[in-house]
Design a protein around this motif. Sequence first.
Motif, PDB file in Angstrom:
ATOM      1  N   VAL A  10      63.902 170.151 -85.641  1.00 29.37           N
ATOM      2  CA  VAL A  10      63.978 170.579 -84.376  1.00 29.37           C
ATOM      3  C   VAL A  10      63.099 171.592 -83.880  1.00 29.37           C
ATOM      4  O   VAL A  10      63.234 172.459 -84.579  1.00 29.37           O
ATOM      5  N   THR A  11      62.369 171.193 -82.843  1.00 29.28           N
ATOM      6  CA  THR A  11      61.604 172.458 -82.147  1.00 29.28           C
ATOM      7  C   THR A  11      61.952 172.582 -80.671  1.00 29.28           C
ATOM      8  O   THR A  11      62.043 171.533 -79.853  1.00 29.28           O
ATOM      9  N   LEU A  12      62.284 173.861 -80.320  1.00 27.67           N
ATOM     10  CA  LEU A  12      62.307 174.195 -78.973  1.00 27.67           C
ATOM     11  C   LEU A  12      61.148 174.681 -78.707  1.00 27.67           C
ATOM     12  O   LEU A  12      60.389 175.552 -79.240  1.00 27.67           O
ATOM     13  N   VAL A  13      61.079 174.577 -77.033  1.00 34.69           N
ATOM     14  CA  VAL A  13      59.776 175.221 -76.721  1.00 34.69           C
ATOM     15  C   VAL A  13      60.354 176.205 -75.445  1.00 34.69           C
ATOM     16  O   VAL A  13      60.871 175.825 -74.446  1.00 34.69           O
ATOM     17  N   VAL A  26      61.223 166.179 -83.727  1.00 35.76           N
ATOM     18  CA  VAL A  26      61.445 166.047 -82.252  1.00 35.76           C
ATOM     19  C   VAL A  26      61.200 167.629 -81.676  1.00 35.76           C
ATOM     20  O   VAL A  26      61.714 168.601 -82.242  1.00 35.76           O
ATOM     21  N   ILE A  27      60.577 167.413 -80.649  1.00 33.79           N
ATOM     22  CA  ILE A  27      60.191 168.500 -79.946  1.00 33.79           C
ATOM     23  C   ILE A  27      60.884 168.382 -78.381  1.00 33.79           C
ATOM     24  O   ILE A  27      60.701 167.285 -77.744  1.00 33.79           O
ATOM     25  N   PHE A  28      61.694 169.504 -78.024  1.00 34.56           N
ATOM     26  CA  PHE A  28      62.553 169.407 -76.751  1.00 34.56           C
ATOM     27  C   PHE A  28      61.999 170.119 -75.970  1.00 34.56           C
ATOM     28  O   PHE A  28      61.592 171.136 -76.078  1.00 34.56           O
ATOM     29  N   VAL A  29      61.588 169.270 -74.485  1.00 34.94           N
ATOM     30  CA  VAL A  29      61.330 170.012 -73.474  1.00 34.94           C
ATOM     31  C   VAL A  29      62.086 169.542 -72.322  1.00 34.94           C
ATOM     32  O   VAL A  29      62.745 168.630 -72.331  1.00 34.94           O
ATOM     33  N   GLY A  30      62.173 170.190 -71.132  1.00 31.56           N
ATOM     34  CA  GLY A  30      63.102 169.651 -70.112  1.00 31.56           C
ATOM     35  C   GLY A  30      64.010 170.628 -69.638  1.00 31.56           C
ATOM     36  O   GLY A  30      63.878 171.876 -69.764  1.00 31.56           O
ATOM     37  N   LEU A  31      65.213 170.245 -69.009  1.00 34.73           N
ATOM     38  CA  LEU A  31      66.371 171.066 -68.476  1.00 34.73           C
ATOM     39  C   LEU A  31      67.654 170.345 -69.009  1.00 34.73           C
ATOM     40  O   LEU A  31      67.876 169.392 -69.368  1.00 34.73           O
ATOM     41  N   ILE A  32      68.720 171.502 -69.108  1.00 36.11           N
ATOM     42  CA  ILE A  32      68.428 172.844 -68.753  1.00 36.11           C
ATOM     43  C   ILE A  32      68.531 173.329 -70.251  1.00 36.11           C
ATOM     44  O   ILE A  32      69.349 172.967 -71.136  1.00 36.11           O
ATOM     45  N   ALA A  33      68.090 174.687 -70.265  1.00 39.01           N
ATOM     46  CA  ALA A  33      68.043 175.309 -71.711  1.00 39.01           C
ATOM     47  C   ALA A  33      69.112 175.553 -72.337  1.00 39.01           C
ATOM     48  O   ALA A  33      69.271 175.050 -73.398  1.00 39.01           O
ATOM     49  N   ASN A  34      70.070 175.837 -71.599  1.00 40.45           N
ATOM     50  CA  ASN A  34      71.370 176.214 -72.629  1.00 40.45           C
ATOM     51  C   ASN A  34      72.657 175.151 -72.490  1.00 40.45           C
ATOM     52  O   ASN A  34      73.608 175.198 -72.739  1.00 40.45           O
ATOM     53  N   THR A  35      72.168 174.042 -71.954  1.00 45.91           N
ATOM     54  CA  THR A  35      73.059 172.821 -71.747  1.00 45.91           C
ATOM     55  C   THR A  35      72.456 171.633 -72.458  1.00 45.91           C
ATOM     56  O   THR A  35      72.775 171.448 -73.573  1.00 45.91           O
ATOM     57  N   CYS A  36      71.851 170.621 -71.649  1.00 43.09           N
ATOM     58  CA  CYS A  36      71.299 169.456 -72.381  1.00 43.09           C
ATOM     59  C   CYS A  36      70.231 169.692 -73.503  1.00 43.09           C
ATOM     60  O   CYS A  36      70.399 168.933 -74.306  1.00 43.09           O
ATOM     61  N   THR A  78      70.146 179.572 -84.581  1.00 39.35           N
ATOM     62  CA  THR A  78      71.252 178.963 -85.626  1.00 39.35           C
ATOM     63  C   THR A  78      70.996 177.624 -86.213  1.00 39.35           C
ATOM     64  O   THR A  78      71.659 177.079 -87.267  1.00 39.35           O
ATOM     65  N   TYR A  79      70.248 176.871 -85.432  1.00 40.38           N
ATOM     66  CA  TYR A  79      70.044 175.324 -85.743  1.00 40.38           C
ATOM     67  C   TYR A  79      68.450 174.742 -85.725  1.00 40.38           C
ATOM     68  O   TYR A  79      68.027 173.855 -86.264  1.00 40.38           O
ATOM     69  N   ALA A  80      67.789 175.456 -84.835  1.00 39.30           N
ATOM     70  CA  ALA A  80      66.239 175.035 -84.478  1.00 39.30           C
ATOM     71  C   ALA A  80      65.404 175.410 -85.712  1.00 39.30           C
ATOM     72  O   ALA A  80      65.578 176.521 -86.205  1.00 39.30           O
ATOM     73  N   HIS A  81      64.319 174.576 -86.173  1.00 39.14           N
ATOM     74  CA  HIS A  81      63.779 174.718 -87.181  1.00 39.14           C
ATOM     75  C   HIS A  81      62.381 175.542 -86.656  1.00 39.14           C
ATOM     76  O   HIS A  81      61.744 176.287 -87.384  1.00 39.14           O
ATOM     77  N   ALA A  82      62.007 175.579 -85.299  1.00 41.60           N
ATOM     78  CA  ALA A  82      60.954 176.080 -84.918  1.00 41.60           C
ATOM     79  C   ALA A  82      61.294 176.356 -83.424  1.00 41.60           C
ATOM     80  O   ALA A  82      61.838 175.542 -82.465  1.00 41.60           O
TER      81      ALA A  82
END
Length: 211
Positions: free
Chosen positions: A165-168, A140-150, A190-194
């Motif tokens: 998990v991927t963060l962009v 799963v690749i996460f985009v959108g809002l907000i970075a430090n909350t949802c 601490t949790y994201a794989h990329a």
Amino acid sequence: MTATAYPEGKTALLCIDPYNDFLAEGGKLWPALSEVATSVGLHANLAQIRATARAAGLPIFILPHHRHHASDFEGWAHLTPSQAAAHEYQLFAQGSWGGEWYDGFGPDHGDIVVKEHWGASSFANTDLDVQLRQRGITHVIFVGLIANTCIETSARHAAELGYHVTLVRDATAAMSAEAMHAAHEINGPTYAHAILTTAEIVGALATVDAA
């Protein structure tokens, strides 16, 4: 982190809260997000990632926050500070312009809209997990809002459930540079794989691994 292969048929793009109140001029939270969003080129990056994901045949999931109305939270014992603030300002109010999808970022072409989340996690009390698993999604690749909350809460929840998990980092925004730094430089590792840039994820998706 090593390079990530995104397997065909098992990878999905998850877009959280693409509402006018977040993304549009005149949105209730746009003034608080605009400096960071503008600095990272948020709108262009979101559009590019969505287009690339669609061209690669990835399913796109829309993960919406609860659309507020006046009777929300009646009888609730333990509202979070974020829920209380959202209720006070009626963010994404039901039937309002602010609660409509930002033009071009809402569901289209068979995108999956999951049930609205009441807190920060798009998994808690929604159908997101079953929707992903029924489609065989593992990455799963996460985009959108907000970075430090949802984004962070949903992505952590995904990792706990066993997803890759991927963060962009530049396809999201926050209310301060410090919050963005915490999301991607302190908490994310601490949790994201990329943790990638838009250019990096676009390059990776352009050669989706069919193995």
